[in-house]
Design an enzyme around this catalytic site. Structure first.
Site, short mmCIF file in Angstrom:
data_model
loop_
_atom_site.label_atom_id
_atom_site.label_comp_id
_atom_site.label_asym_id
_atom_site.label_seq_id
_atom_site.Cartn_x
_atom_site.Cartn_y
_atom_site.Cartn_z
N ILE A 84 -36.12 -9.72 26.75
CA ILE A 84 -35.84 -10.81 25.81
C ILE A 84 -37.13 -11.46 25.31
O ILE A 84 -37.14 -12.10 24.25
CB ILE A 84 -34.91 -11.84 26.48
CG1 ILE A 84 -34.13 -12.65 25.44
CG2 ILE A 84 -35.67 -12.76 27.43
CD1 ILE A 84 -32.98 -13.45 26.03
N GLY B 6 -45.12 -12.67 40.20
CA GLY B 6 -44.44 -13.06 38.97
C GLY B 6 -43.01 -12.60 38.86
O GLY B 6 -42.43 -12.63 37.77
N GLN B 7 -42.39 -12.16 39.97
CA GLN B 7 -40.98 -11.78 39.87
C GLN B 7 -40.12 -13.02 39.66
O GLN B 7 -40.19 -13.97 40.46
CB GLN B 7 -40.51 -11.04 41.13
CG GLN B 7 -39.06 -10.55 40.99
CD GLN B 7 -38.55 -9.79 42.20
OE1 GLN B 7 -39.22 -9.66 43.22
NE2 GLN B 7 -37.34 -9.27 42.08
N HIS C 87 -36.35 -4.29 39.04
CA HIS C 87 -36.43 -3.75 37.68
C HIS C 87 -37.83 -3.19 37.43
O HIS C 87 -38.82 -3.72 37.93
CB HIS C 87 -36.09 -4.81 36.63
CG HIS C 87 -36.82 -6.11 36.81
ND1 HIS C 87 -36.45 -7.05 37.74
CD2 HIS C 87 -37.91 -6.61 36.18
CE1 HIS C 87 -37.27 -8.08 37.68
NE2 HIS C 87 -38.18 -7.84 36.74
N HIS D 173 -40.50 -2.63 34.53
CA HIS D 173 -40.92 -2.92 33.16
C HIS D 173 -41.55 -1.64 32.59
O HIS D 173 -42.46 -1.07 33.21
CB HIS D 173 -42.00 -4.00 33.14
CG HIS D 173 -41.57 -5.35 33.60
ND1 HIS D 173 -41.26 -6.38 32.73
CD2 HIS D 173 -41.42 -5.87 34.85
CE1 HIS D 173 -40.94 -7.47 33.42
NE2 HIS D 173 -41.04 -7.19 34.70
P1 5GP Z 1 -39.98 -10.37 36.21
O1 5GP Z 1 -40.75 -11.61 35.80
O2 5GP Z 1 -38.92 -10.71 37.24
O3 5GP Z 1 -40.84 -9.22 36.63
O4 5GP Z 1 -39.25 -9.87 34.91
C1 5GP Z 1 -38.09 -10.45 34.44
C2 5GP Z 1 -38.03 -10.14 32.96
O5 5GP Z 1 -36.71 -10.40 32.52
C3 5GP Z 1 -38.96 -11.01 32.11
O6 5GP Z 1 -39.88 -10.17 31.41
C4 5GP Z 1 -38.01 -11.75 31.17
O7 5GP Z 1 -38.52 -11.89 29.87
C5 5GP Z 1 -36.77 -10.90 31.21
N1 5GP Z 1 -35.52 -11.62 31.01
C6 5GP Z 1 -35.18 -12.82 31.57
N2 5GP Z 1 -33.95 -13.16 31.18
C7 5GP Z 1 -33.50 -12.18 30.34
C8 5GP Z 1 -32.28 -11.98 29.62
O8 5GP Z 1 -31.34 -12.79 29.66
N3 5GP Z 1 -32.21 -10.85 28.88
C9 5GP Z 1 -33.21 -9.93 28.81
N4 5GP Z 1 -33.03 -8.86 28.05
N5 5GP Z 1 -34.38 -10.09 29.49
C10 5GP Z 1 -34.50 -11.19 30.24
#
Ligand code: 5GP
Ligand code: ZN
Length: 113
Positions: free
Chosen positions: A32, A92-93, A99, A101
Site C-alpha cells: 500500500i 521494522g516488522q 511476508h 517484500h
Molecule cells: P513490514 O514493515 O512488517 O516488514 O511490512 C509491512 C508492509 O505492509 C509495509 O510495507 C506496509 O506498507 C504494508 N501494508 C500495511 N498495511 C497494508 C494494507 O492494508 N495493504 C497493503 N497492501 N499493504 C499494507
C-alpha cells in the site's frame, strides 16, 4: 488463520488489495506504500507471525518461489530485485504475518538502512 491479522483478512478478501498472484498456498499483493516501482508482498495463506515462528520449509520455499515468479512477470528478473523479510521490531516488522517484500524497478543500494 488469525481473525484480527491484517494479512489474514486480505487472504479472506475482507480487506481489498491489488492481488498480483494467488495459488492454493500463497498470496501476493502490491504494498500500500510502495518503496520501489515494484513492491509486492508475498505471504503464506496460513498464519505465521514471523520468520521466528516459521517451521514449515515447504511453505517458506513456496513464498520465495512465488516471489521469483512475480519478479519475472514484473519484468525485473534480469535487471535485479531484492527479497526482504523483516523480523521483529528492531528490523521494522510492523505486520505480524510473515511476508516477503519483493522490491525492484530501480537501483537498490547496499547495505539497506
Ligand atoms: P513490514 O514493515 O512488517 O516488514 O511490512 C509491512 C508492509 O505492509 C509495509 O510495507 C506496509 O506498507 C504494508 N501494508 C500495511 N498495511 C497494508 C494494507 O492494508 N495493504 C497493503 N497492501 N499493504 C499494507
Ligand atoms: Zn495472519
Amino acid at each position: 488463520m488469525s481473525s484480527d491479522c491484517l494479512f489474514c483478512r486480505i487472504v479472506r478478501h475482507e480487506i481489498p488489495a491489488t492481488i498480483v498472484r494467488e495459488d492454493e498456498h500463497t498470496l501476493a499483493f502490491r504494498d500500500i506504500d510502495p518503496k520501489a516501482p515494484t513492491h509486492v508482498l508475498v505471504i503464506p495463506k496460513t498464519h505465521v507471525a514471523s520468520l521466528n515462528e516459521a517451521s514449515d520449509p515447504t511453505a517458506l520455499g513456496r513464498v520465495l518461489l512465488a516471489a521469483r515468479e512475480i519478479a519475472k512477470t514484473e519484468g525485473i528478473a534480469d535487471t535485479g530485485y531484492r527479497t526482504v523479510i523483516n523480523t521483529g521490531a528492531g528490523a521494522g516488522q510492523t505486520v505480524h504475518h510473515v511476508h516477503v517484500h519483493l522490491l525492484g524497478g530501480r537501483p537498490l543500494s547496499w547495505p539497506p538502512g
